[in-house]
Design a protein around this motif. Structure first.
Motif, PDB file in Angstrom:
ATOM      1  N   ALA A 236      22.644  -0.488  16.508  1.00 29.95           N
ATOM      2  CA  ALA A 236      22.321   0.132  15.227  1.00 29.95           C
ATOM      3  C   ALA A 236      23.421  -0.113  14.200  1.00 29.95           C
ATOM      4  CB  ALA A 236      22.096   1.630  15.406  1.00 29.95           C
ATOM      5  N   ARG A 237      24.628  -0.487  14.650  1.00 31.46           N
ATOM      6  CA  ARG A 237      25.726  -0.720  13.710  1.00 31.46           C
ATOM      7  C   ARG A 237      25.664  -2.095  13.084  1.00 31.46           C
ATOM      8  NH1 ARG A 237      30.355   0.462  17.923  1.00 31.46           N
ATOM      9  NH2 ARG A 237      28.919  -0.904  19.066  1.00 31.46           N
ATOM     10  N   SER A 238      24.797  -2.944  13.568  1.00 23.82           N
ATOM     11  CA  SER A 238      24.698  -4.299  13.026  1.00 23.82           C
ATOM     12  C   SER A 238      24.231  -4.255  11.583  1.00 23.82           C
ATOM     13  CB  SER A 238      23.728  -5.133  13.871  1.00 23.82           C
ATOM     14  OG  SER A 238      24.195  -5.230  15.195  1.00 23.82           O
ATOM     15  N   ARG A 239      24.782  -5.141  10.785  1.00 30.50           N
ATOM     16  CA  ARG A 239      24.429  -5.150   9.366  1.00 30.50           C
ATOM     17  C   ARG A 239      23.042  -5.743   9.161  1.00 30.50           C
ATOM     18  NH1 ARG A 239      29.110  -8.405   6.683  1.00 30.50           N
ATOM     19  NH2 ARG A 239      27.985  -7.855   4.783  1.00 30.50           N
ATOM     20  N   LYS A 240      22.356  -5.281   8.127  1.00 36.09           N
ATOM     21  CA  LYS A 240      21.051  -5.815   7.767  1.00 36.09           C
ATOM     22  C   LYS A 240      21.208  -6.854   6.661  1.00 36.09           C
ATOM     23  CE  LYS A 240      18.575  -1.607   9.008  1.00 36.09           C
ATOM     24  NZ  LYS A 240      17.665  -0.542   8.555  1.00 36.09           N
TER      25      LYS A 240
ATOM     26  N   VAL B 133      13.559  -5.657   9.004  1.00 35.01           N
ATOM     27  CA  VAL B 133      14.521  -6.630   8.510  1.00 35.01           C
ATOM     28  C   VAL B 133      14.734  -6.480   7.013  1.00 35.01           C
ATOM     29  CG1 VAL B 133      15.028  -9.089   8.270  1.00 35.01           C
ATOM     30  CG2 VAL B 133      13.961  -8.236  10.363  1.00 35.01           C
ATOM     31  N   GLY B 134      13.663  -6.429   6.253  1.00 38.30           N
ATOM     32  CA  GLY B 134      13.790  -6.270   4.814  1.00 38.30           C
ATOM     33  C   GLY B 134      12.499  -6.601   4.101  1.00 38.30           C
ATOM     34  N   ILE B 135      12.451  -6.260   2.808  1.00 40.59           N
ATOM     35  CA  ILE B 135      11.287  -6.568   1.973  1.00 40.59           C
ATOM     36  C   ILE B 135      11.456  -7.973   1.428  1.00 40.59           C
ATOM     37  CG2 ILE B 135      10.052  -5.964  -0.131  1.00 40.59           C
ATOM     38  CD1 ILE B 135      10.730  -3.070   0.380  1.00 40.59           C
TER      39      ILE B 135
ATOM     40  N   ARG C 112       3.786  -7.354  -1.678  1.00 38.40           N
ATOM     41  CA  ARG C 112       3.875  -6.324  -0.639  1.00 38.40           C
ATOM     42  C   ARG C 112       4.038  -6.961   0.747  1.00 38.40           C
ATOM     43  NH1 ARG C 112      -1.042  -2.225  -1.976  1.00 38.40           N
ATOM     44  NH2 ARG C 112      -2.184  -4.098  -1.476  1.00 38.40           N
ATOM     45  N   ILE C 113       5.068  -7.793   0.885  1.00 36.56           N
ATOM     46  CA  ILE C 113       5.359  -8.480   2.139  1.00 36.56           C
ATOM     47  C   ILE C 113       6.746  -8.067   2.610  1.00 36.56           C
ATOM     48  CG2 ILE C 113       5.714 -10.720   3.255  1.00 36.56           C
ATOM     49  CD1 ILE C 113       3.674 -11.907   1.357  1.00 36.56           C
ATOM     50  N   ALA C 114       6.847  -7.701   3.884  1.00 37.91           N
ATOM     51  CA  ALA C 114       8.125  -7.352   4.500  1.00 37.91           C
ATOM     52  C   ALA C 114       8.288  -8.149   5.785  1.00 37.91           C
ATOM     53  CB  ALA C 114       8.193  -5.852   4.794  1.00 37.91           C
ATOM     54  N   ALA C 115       9.522  -8.235   6.250  1.00 36.36           N
ATOM     55  CA  ALA C 115       9.834  -8.936   7.500  1.00 36.36           C
ATOM     56  C   ALA C 115      10.268  -7.924   8.546  1.00 36.36           C
ATOM     57  CB  ALA C 115      10.935  -9.975   7.275  1.00 36.36           C
ATOM     58  N   ILE C 116       9.741  -8.076   9.762  1.00 36.35           N
ATOM     59  CA  ILE C 116      10.148  -7.227  10.877  1.00 36.35           C
ATOM     60  C   ILE C 116      10.452  -8.109  12.073  1.00 36.35           C
ATOM     61  CG2 ILE C 116       8.802  -5.249  10.098  1.00 36.35           C
ATOM     62  CD1 ILE C 116       6.752  -5.903  12.290  1.00 36.35           C
ATOM     63  N   GLN C 117      11.283  -7.585  12.962  1.00 31.41           N
ATOM     64  CA  GLN C 117      11.619  -8.299  14.183  1.00 31.41           C
ATOM     65  C   GLN C 117      10.984  -7.558  15.357  1.00 31.41           C
ATOM     66  OE1 GLN C 117      15.825  -8.808  14.860  1.00 31.41           O
ATOM     67  NE2 GLN C 117      15.555  -9.021  17.059  1.00 31.41           N
TER      68      GLN C 117
END
Length: 718
Positions: free
Chosen positions: A427-431, A496-498, A504-509
């Motif tokens: 959780a400490r990893s930067r986005k 991950v981010g918008i 209205r597209i976002a990225a997820i892992q």
């Protein structure tokens, strides 16, 4: 010489062969089946395999008040299946009709079916077994001076040896009953040949014995193979439930169990059991389910439990659950399956929801150590290591756990994990968004802030329970449309981010894969499901100054007319506002009760439903939302009305499409973009992990753009 084709055409078809219509000269007579055929058909429905015969015998023994059961198995139960108990026994006078169909001591009238409190009640088990096996019963009651032994065939008494009388014979024996089933399916060769191996059938028998050994407190169980000294299952009578699980399964499960207890007077049930915590991770779900002390199966409960654990276990991890439900017998129908493997009971959805909520709450309160795989993403390129997060103090003498592997300190035999299987879990990893320079937007709010700047007032209103069949059917249709793989992605994703807030597209892992998501489409489905789940219990978004309904509808007409009016004059827009207003005003009571949408008698909009905290829909979409409630809601059919209204409400709550960011943006648009993006990241996507059921409709809004394993293959070829 006779024509062979003619002889084939005129010969009668073999028994069991379908005859063509042109061959039917006259209808065949209807005859009653022979009693022996009827009994064998019934036996085939109840005794499908040796394990089903044993289940019936175990339940009869426990009904007889036994405190000790000894089970002996030979050739998987096909050659010999013997169970010995120390129960109350059977009186000699009852032995002649013991194996006749529908003879029982549990029922007297049909009304007794509504209050069944025992395992057996139809009187079919022994009768069915006697038609497909050689059945021997030896029994002794407390009042009898000796035991009585009898053999049965076809439901009737049969002589123990040829030439002898069929009457029960006196013999030595202890109190209780011993039932021996030999040569099971000897007269049904097709069924007998269907069994592949004796070891496989014994495994099923041991599993069934283990289930009852865990549940039946105060009863000792022993199960072993014929000719072997040791028992496969051995549980003493005084063992606790946790110890029984340890003996039947293993200590790895027993050491990671937490107690569960929930009840409801409204639904007439109470549940208790032991469930695994987040440290246990099995390959498949182990569900020991008992309803009114009867071992049953339920795909609905199993699926709901797996969904609950998906938030706490790693991908592919499965729990162990022992659950005992005691429901008012008047609410349960146990006579719905020949082997009583399934039961029906009232308020199934509500009871499952209460049990899963309790499981979720207990898992969230567990205070113990957890082990995670972490990976350093920035600088150094260190090898991934195991980090241990302790939330309870350990012994003072214990050595601290190192979080890095120094060169040469790796133990022999330890394999280095492949990088193409690593997943970021720290959780400490930067986005990605944290790498953007803050100077570009000095007025941007802190990302640590979770407040939406709106004051919420809590009321003492009691939640209402939805008993509408239509809502239950709509909820069930959502569960049936679930896509398992996609559901795992959303339940365990990392935001991950918008990518593009205009589209209205976002990225997820998800695991080692990267997806692009149409979060407008996903939000619409999420808010629809939220409307079904919280139906009748919505919060309220109340306006400080009531809004005139007619003016809102006129604005909605003006917006729609500007987009859709082709200038032909075929549609009379002047009739739209009065028609929609009349529909909404005539249904004010229903809208207020079910959807928290309040309209005053004077035609003023007082409140809207509040679906989730931390996110407010765009009020710029309000006029169009109210206007669409007229033609796009099926008001004349209950189920269609609820479904279409909640779809429109979900569309209203879906994030609006904002114009692309340009230099010198309007302050209101820029502020709205910041607020909306924060809500998407910190409110909506976390909610997807816990409450969204990913249906097949979301497949078109979720696109895989990268796969770490696939990229490694590309680099290897290069």
């Amino acid at each position: 010489m006779a024509d062979p084709s003619y002889s084939i055409m005129t010969s009668s078809p073999p028994r069991g062969t379908k005859r063509k219509a042109e061959e039917m000269v006259e209808p065949r007579r209807i005859r009653a089946l022979h009693e022996d055929v009827v009994n064998k058909i019934a036996a085939g429905e109840i005794i499908v395999a040796p394990v089903h015969a044993l289940k019936e015998l175990i339940e009869n023994a426990v009904d007889a008040g036994s405190t000790s059961l000894e089970i002996l198995v030979k050739d998987g139960g096909l050659k010999l299946l013997q169970i010995t108990d120390n129960g109350c026994g059977i009186k000699k006078d009852d032995m002649p009709i013991l194996c006749e169909r529908f003879t029982t001591s549990k029922l007297k009238a049909f009304e007794d079916l509504t209050s069944i409190g025992t395992y057996g009640f139809r009187g079919e088990a022994l009768a069915s077994i006697s038609h497909i096996a050689h059945l021997t019963v030896t029994t002794k009651t407390a009042e009898s001076s000796c035991a009585w032994k009898a053999q049965y065939s076809g439901g009737k008494l049969a002589p123990l040896k040829p030439g002898q009388s069929a009457e029960p014979k006196a013999c030595a024996g202890r109190q209780g009953t011993q039932i021996s089933v030999e040569d099971l399916f000897y007269n049904v060769p097709t069924r007998r040949r269907a069994f592949r191996s004796a070891s496989e059938e014994y495994a099923k028998i041991a599993d069934q014995v283990g289930r009852y050994a865990v549940h039946c407190k105060g009863v000792a169980f022993s199960c072993k193979k014929f000719g072997e000294a040791g028992a496969g299952v051995a549980v003493p009578a005084n063992a606790t439930v946790r110890d029984r699980i340890r003996m039947v399964h293993n200590s790895a499960i027993a050491n990671e169990l937490i107690e569960l207890e929930v009840s409801s007077q409204m639904f007439g049930f109470k549940a208790d059991g032991l469930v695994s915590n987040a440290n246990y991770n099995g390959k498949k779900t182990s569900l020991l389910l008992f309803i009114n002390h009867r071992s049953v199966e339920s795909s609905a409960i199993k699926k709901a439990v797996e969904q609950t654990y998906a938030m706490f276990l790693p991908k592919g991890g499965k729990p162990f659950v022992y659950l005992s439900l005691e429901i008012d017998p008047a609410r349960v129908d146990v006579n719905v399956h020949p082997t009583k493997r399934e039961v029906n009971f009232l308020n199934e959805d509500e009871i499952i929801e209460l049990v899963c909520d309790e499981v979720r709450e207990r898992l969230g309160k567990v205070d113990t150590s957890r082990t995670f795989m972490t990976q350093s993403l920035l600088g150094g390129g260190k090898t991934p290591t195991i980090s241990k997060a302790n939330t309870i103090p350990e012994d003072s003498d214990a050595q601290p756990v190192s979080t890095t592997n120094r060169p040469g300190s790796t133990k022999a035999g330890t394999q280095k994990p492949y990088e193409n299987n690593l997943v970021r879990t720290d959780a400490r990893s930067r986005k990605i968004t944290a790498m953007l320079p803050q100077a570009q937007n000095p007025s941007a709010p802190s990302r640590e802030s979770t407040s939406d700047g709106i004051e919420y007032i809590y009321t003492d209103k009691e939640p209402t329970t939805c008993r509408l069949t239509t809502i239950k059917e709509l909820r069930a249709s959502v569960r049936e449309d679930m896509h398992n793989d996609l559901n795992d992605v959303y339940a365990n994703h990392t935001f991950v981010g918008i990518v593009d807030d205009r589209k209205r597209i976002a990225a997820i892992q998800g695991g080692v894969r990267l997806f692009l998501v149409d979060y407008g489409l996903v939000c619409a489905e999420y808010f629809y499901q939220l409307g079904l789940t919280d139906f009748g219990n919505f919060g309220t978004l109340r306006f400080a100054d009531p809004l005139p309904l007619r003016e809102l509808l006129e604005i909605g007409v003006a917006q729609t007319r500007a987009l859709e009016d082709d200038g032909s004059g075929e549609f009379d827009w002047d009739e739209v506002v009065p028609a929609v207003e009349q529909q909404l005003m005539s249904r004010r009571a229903m809208l207020a009760e079910y959807f928290a949408l309040e309209i005053s008698e004077e035609g003023e909009l007082l409140s809207l439903p509040l679906l989730t905290k931390g996110y407010t829909p765009s009020l710029g979409k309000l006029p169009n939302f109210l206007l669409r409630l007229g033609p796009h809601v099926e008001w004349n059919d209950e189920k269609a009305c609820f479904q279409s209204f909640l779809r429109e409400l979900a569309s209203f709550y879906a994030p609006e499409v904002l114009p692309g960011a340009v230099e010198g943006d309007d302050d209101d648009v820029a502020s709205r973009r910041i607020t909306l993006n924060r809500a998407v990241e910190n409110v909506l996507f976390p909610a997807f992990k816990s409450r969204l059921v990913a249906t097949r409709a979301l497949l078109k809004g979720t696109i895989e753009v990268a796969n770490l394993k696939g990229l490694y293959r590309v680099f290897e070829r290069c």
